[in-house]
Design an enzyme around this catalytic site. Structure first.
Site, PDB file in Angstrom:
ATOM      1  N   LYS A 186      63.971  -4.899  29.742  1.00 35.96           N
ATOM      2  CA  LYS A 186      64.530  -5.828  31.174  1.00 35.96           C
ATOM      3  C   LYS A 186      64.105  -5.354  32.411  1.00 35.96           C
ATOM      4  O   LYS A 186      63.007  -4.699  32.660  1.00 35.96           O
ATOM      5  CB  LYS A 186      66.346  -5.578  31.249  1.00 35.96           C
ATOM      6  CG  LYS A 186      66.894  -5.452  29.873  1.00 35.96           C
ATOM      7  CD  LYS A 186      68.255  -6.069  30.044  1.00 35.96           C
ATOM      8  CE  LYS A 186      68.674  -6.512  31.093  1.00 35.96           C
ATOM      9  NZ  LYS A 186      68.493  -7.232  31.657  1.00 35.96           N
TER      10      LYS A 186
ATOM     11  N   ASP B  56      73.792 -10.193  29.183  1.00 38.25           N
ATOM     12  CA  ASP B  56      72.726 -10.065  29.910  1.00 38.25           C
ATOM     13  C   ASP B  56      71.781 -10.945  29.464  1.00 38.25           C
ATOM     14  O   ASP B  56      71.693 -11.081  27.797  1.00 38.25           O
ATOM     15  CB  ASP B  56      72.527  -8.582  30.265  1.00 38.25           C
ATOM     16  CG  ASP B  56      71.570  -8.471  31.921  1.00 38.25           C
ATOM     17  OD1 ASP B  56      70.824 -10.165  32.063  1.00 38.25           O
ATOM     18  OD2 ASP B  56      71.386  -7.618  32.092  1.00 38.25           O
ATOM     19  N   GLY B  57      70.748 -10.635  29.962  1.00 38.85           N
ATOM     20  CA  GLY B  57      69.738 -11.863  29.547  1.00 38.85           C
ATOM     21  C   GLY B  57      68.699 -10.643  28.926  1.00 38.85           C
ATOM     22  O   GLY B  57      68.973  -9.481  29.229  1.00 38.85           O
TER      23      GLY B  57
ATOM     24  N   SER C 242      67.767 -15.734  35.273  1.00 37.99           N
ATOM     25  CA  SER C 242      68.178 -17.116  35.491  1.00 37.99           C
ATOM     26  C   SER C 242      69.083 -17.610  33.472  1.00 37.99           C
ATOM     27  O   SER C 242      70.015 -18.575  34.006  1.00 37.99           O
ATOM     28  CB  SER C 242      66.426 -18.142  35.207  1.00 37.99           C
ATOM     29  OG  SER C 242      65.790 -17.506  33.860  1.00 37.99           O
TER      30      SER C 242
ATOM     31  N   LYS D 147      62.065 -15.467  23.795  1.00 41.39           N
ATOM     32  CA  LYS D 147      61.948 -13.768  24.543  1.00 41.39           C
ATOM     33  C   LYS D 147      61.843 -12.636  23.388  1.00 41.39           C
ATOM     34  O   LYS D 147      62.028 -11.738  22.846  1.00 41.39           O
ATOM     35  CB  LYS D 147      63.339 -13.196  25.254  1.00 41.39           C
ATOM     36  CG  LYS D 147      63.217 -14.118  25.925  1.00 41.39           C
ATOM     37  CD  LYS D 147      62.414 -14.008  27.138  1.00 41.39           C
ATOM     38  CE  LYS D 147      62.756 -14.928  28.391  1.00 41.39           C
ATOM     39  NZ  LYS D 147      64.023 -14.821  29.082  1.00 41.39           N
TER      40      LYS D 147
ATOM     41  N   GLU E  51      72.053  -3.148  35.803  1.00 37.54           N
ATOM     42  CA  GLU E  51      72.196  -3.812  34.302  1.00 37.54           C
ATOM     43  C   GLU E  51      72.045  -2.224  33.679  1.00 37.54           C
ATOM     44  O   GLU E  51      72.915  -2.854  31.996  1.00 37.54           O
ATOM     45  CB  GLU E  51      70.638  -4.438  33.808  1.00 37.54           C
ATOM     46  CG  GLU E  51      70.079  -5.560  34.908  1.00 37.54           C
ATOM     47  CD  GLU E  51      69.326  -6.379  34.939  1.00 37.54           C
ATOM     48  OE1 GLU E  51      69.190  -7.996  34.723  1.00 37.54           O
ATOM     49  OE2 GLU E  51      68.529  -5.489  34.588  1.00 37.54           O
TER      50      GLU E  51
HETATM   51  C1  5RP Z   1      66.579  -8.521  35.373  1.00 36.61           C
HETATM   52  C2  5RP Z   1      66.442  -8.986  33.931  1.00 36.61           C
HETATM   53  C3  5RP Z   1      66.951 -10.078  33.446  1.00 36.61           C
HETATM   54  O1  5RP Z   1      67.711 -10.626  32.592  1.00 36.61           O
HETATM   55  C4  5RP Z   1      65.649 -11.098  32.875  1.00 36.61           C
HETATM   56  O2  5RP Z   1      64.970 -10.540  33.099  1.00 36.61           O
HETATM   57  C5  5RP Z   1      65.673 -12.319  32.116  1.00 36.61           C
HETATM   58  O3  5RP Z   1      65.597 -12.699  32.976  1.00 36.61           O
HETATM   59  P1  5RP Z   1      66.009 -14.335  32.692  1.00 36.61           P
HETATM   60  O4  5RP Z   1      66.718 -14.953  31.941  1.00 36.61           O
HETATM   61  O5  5RP Z   1      65.685 -15.043  33.775  1.00 36.61           O
HETATM   62  O6  5RP Z   1      63.959 -14.785  32.301  1.00 36.61           O
HETATM   63  O7  5RP Z   1      66.069  -7.689  33.439  1.00 36.61           O
HETATM   64  O8  5RP Z   1      66.112  -7.521  36.065  1.00 36.61           O
END
Ligand code: 5RP
Length: 232
Positions: free
Chosen positions: A96, A83-84, A30, A123, A105
């Site tokens: 992750k 990336d998140g 997200s 986070k 990723e």
């Molecule tokens: C997907 C991931 C995402 O980066 C992680 O889950 C964070 O997601 P979000 O931004 O929805 O909190 O590793 O595999």
């Protein structure tokens, strides 16, 4: 400002690191979705970049946004991946894989000169592990691999319950690579490097969600604005 607005603010700050001509890695989840969206806006305004998506979901979004896509076969070295993450510790080690895209990723992040992780403050953790650690495995020999994962964890620390991730249909969740995911509830991982090393050595483990030494910068969108953390 709610969490989603904070994620978008972090993504907007990350877009400022994107330069014309760059080869980008596009994360999944997200938070990364906001980044893809904002890069799409810049592309439609004339920015020339090319990108590798880290999941089929991100591929679909990037295509819809008009972002020119490539592959790591055509373009094996990337300038920047954004990336998140599910957890970020003070060394910028990450967990992750909450969205199940950890294998792609990690391949994309490792092929990039720089990885920037974007998130809201929820986070940030002092120690990784409250979020169950995703371990991507081949369906072949699943139970044997599960036992080997249990043993490897137990050799390092107390192993919490391990569970096979299920989809909404009650069947095993299947990653874009056709694999399954074990979620390891460990509560805390005192030595992420040792854990990463132990898990990587197990046949049947395709990848694990510990990203150690990959992210150089974290951009955190918070109620009081943006905080940028560089890896110590
Ligand atoms: C997907 C991931 C995402 O980066 C992680 O889950 C964070 O997601 P979000 O931004 O929805 O909190 O590793 O595999």
């Amino acid at each position: 400002m709610n969490a989603d607005a904070q994620k978008r603010a972090a993504a907007a700050r990350a877009v400022e690191f994107v330069r014309p001509g760059m080869k980008l890695g596009l994360g999944t989840g997200s938070t990364a979705k906001h980044f893809v969206d904002l890069v799409g806006e810049r592309v439609r305004a004339g920015l020339d970049i090319v990108a590798v998506p880290t999941s089929e979901a991100t591929r679909a979004q990037a295509e819809a946004c008009g972002i020119r896509l490539t592959t790591l076969d055509e373009t094996p070295a990337l300038d920047l991946t954004v990336d998140g993450a599910d957890e970020i510790d003070p060394h910028l080690s990450l967990i992750k894989g909450g969205g199940g895209a950890l294998l792609r990723e990690k391949i994309v992040a490792a092929a990039s000169d720089r990885m920037i992780v974007i998130s809201d403050p929820s986070k940030l953790v002092p120690t990784l592990g409250r979020f169950p650690l995703p371990v991507e495995v081949t369906p072949f020999g699943f139970t044997a691999t599960l036992r080997a994962v249990e043993k490897a964890i137990a050799a390092i620390q107390l192993a919490g319950p391990l569970s096979l991730r299920l989809g909404k249909d009650g069947h095993p969740f299947v990653t874009d690579g056709g694999h399954w995911i074990i979620d390891a509830a460990l509560e805390r991982i005192d030595d992420p490097k040792a854990m990463a090393h132990a898990l990587s050595g197990i046949p049947g483990v395709m990848e694990h969600g510990l990203f150690v030494g990959l992210a150089q910068t974290a951009i955190i969108g918070g109620p009081d604005g943006i905080k940028i953390i560089e890896r110590p």
